[in-house]
Design an enzyme around this catalytic site. Structure first.
Site, PDB file in Angstrom:
ATOM      1  N   SER A 145       0.828  -1.199   0.000  1.00 16.66           N
ATOM      2  CA  SER A 145       0.000   0.000   0.000  1.00 16.66           C
ATOM      3  C   SER A 145       0.868   1.257   0.000  1.00 16.66           C
ATOM      4  O   SER A 145       2.039   1.223  -0.412  1.00 16.66           O
ATOM      5  CB  SER A 145      -0.949  -0.033   1.210  1.00 16.66           C
ATOM      6  OG  SER A 145      -1.913   0.984   1.114  1.00 16.66           O
ATOM      7  N   TYR A 167      -5.440   7.463  -6.699  1.00 11.63           N
ATOM      8  CA  TYR A 167      -4.408   6.554  -6.181  1.00 11.63           C
ATOM      9  C   TYR A 167      -4.697   6.232  -4.716  1.00 11.63           C
ATOM     10  O   TYR A 167      -4.647   5.070  -4.297  1.00 11.63           O
ATOM     11  CB  TYR A 167      -3.033   7.205  -6.326  1.00 11.63           C
ATOM     12  CG  TYR A 167      -1.883   6.360  -5.821  1.00 11.63           C
ATOM     13  CD1 TYR A 167      -1.637   5.096  -6.353  1.00 11.63           C
ATOM     14  CD2 TYR A 167      -1.034   6.834  -4.820  1.00 11.63           C
ATOM     15  CE1 TYR A 167      -0.577   4.323  -5.892  1.00 11.63           C
ATOM     16  CE2 TYR A 167       0.031   6.074  -4.358  1.00 11.63           C
ATOM     17  CZ  TYR A 167       0.255   4.812  -4.900  1.00 11.63           C
ATOM     18  OH  TYR A 167       1.297   4.055  -4.445  1.00 11.63           O
ATOM     19  N   LYS A 171      -5.590   2.519  -2.853  1.00  9.82           N
ATOM     20  CA  LYS A 171      -4.849   1.990  -1.711  1.00  9.82           C
ATOM     21  C   LYS A 171      -5.746   1.848  -0.479  1.00  9.82           C
ATOM     22  O   LYS A 171      -5.590   0.891   0.304  1.00  9.82           O
ATOM     23  CB  LYS A 171      -3.643   2.874  -1.409  1.00  9.82           C
ATOM     24  CG  LYS A 171      -2.576   2.854  -2.500  1.00  9.82           C
ATOM     25  CD  LYS A 171      -2.117   1.442  -2.820  1.00  9.82           C
ATOM     26  CE  LYS A 171      -0.938   1.412  -3.778  1.00  9.82           C
ATOM     27  NZ  LYS A 171      -0.535   0.033  -4.142  1.00  9.82           N
TER      28      LYS A 171
END
Length: 261
Positions: A145, A167, A171
């Site tokens: 992550s 993004y 994650k």
């Protein structure tokens, strides 16, 4: 005998950067490592690195590895990876593709591809490998992550890394998948954890997006921290070392493991 002797691992996105380093570390620990990515040979991508290079480096060091060329954005390729590797003991979902664009104008094709590679692919690969892990009552799943999953603080908002919203969404989804699955398979002897760098790792992708310009040098971190932490999490006792959303330096300090040079 290495602590991963007799184990088979798959590391996605292992042509360079964090994935490459984790694959090398697992092989040094004694695992047979399958490495997968889109870049087969040097020169196939604008960045240096390839799965052929990673496998060769592992073999040159006396380790055992095989390359599986695949695009994790394609369902057929994901199925082919599973068919090629057969059952595995350790799965590291590291592959990522990232576009930094403002949420208001984020392109749909980029959005779909990012979720396909960073969320759907880890989910599908995990589903495919779980039955064998359950059968053997042994397995480790590690999702790579990023601090981008953490909610921005404000107002006021600094907005230094503008364009990182999608993004961060990917994650955050991966981390929630981690903790949820950990609770589901806890009784099956399977560890599921999420690991992020505790500083900025200067991977080719980071340099390409010029993210190092936003983080002072003291906030940078060697890629070896991630490999060391991944090794610890993927050999730990699944009954207690599971459900973690943690950071490389943090987990190494907690376990009393010296930081690599």
């Amino acid at each position: 005998m290495g602590k991963m002797e007799g184990l088979t691992a798959l590391v996605t996105g292992a042509s360079r950067g964090i994935g490459e380093e984790i694959a090398k570390r697992f092989a040094a620990d004694g695992a047979h490592v399958f490495v997968t990515a889109r870049t087969i040979e040097e020169g196939d991508h604008v960045f240096s690195g390839s799965i052929t290079t990673t496998v060769q480096a592992i073999r040159n060091a006396g380790g055992s590895a095989e390359a599986v060329a695949a695009d994790l954005g394609k369902a057929d390729d994901r199925a082919r990876i599973v068919a090629t590797t057969g059952p595995i003991d350790v799965l590291v979902n590291n592959a990522a593709i990232t576009y930094f664009e403002p949420g208001a104008t984020f392109r749909e094709s980029h959005y779909r591809l990012m979720f396909e590679v960073q969320v759907r692919a880890p989910f599908e690969l995990t589903q495919a490998y779980l039955p064998h892990m359950r059968e053997r009552h042994r397995g480790w799943i590690l999702n790579i992550s990023s601090a981008a999953a953490v909610h921005p603080e404000g107002p006021p908002y600094a907005g230094v890394l503008g364009g990182g919203t999608v993004y961060g969404m990917c994650k955050a989804a991966l981390e929630r998948f981690t903790t949820g699955l950990a609770s589901e398979v806890w009784g099956d002897g399977i560890a599921v954890n999420a690991l992020s760098p505790s500083g900025l790792v200067l991977t080719p992708g980071v340099l390409h997006h010029k993210l190092d310009q936003f983080v002072p040098r003291e906030g940078h971190e060697p890629v070896s921290y991630m490999a060391e932490a991944a090794s610890a999490l993927c050999t730990g006792d699944p009954s207690i070392m599971t459900g973690r959303v943690t950071y490389a330096r943090q987990v190494l300090e907690e376990l009393g493991i010296p930081l690599p040079e």
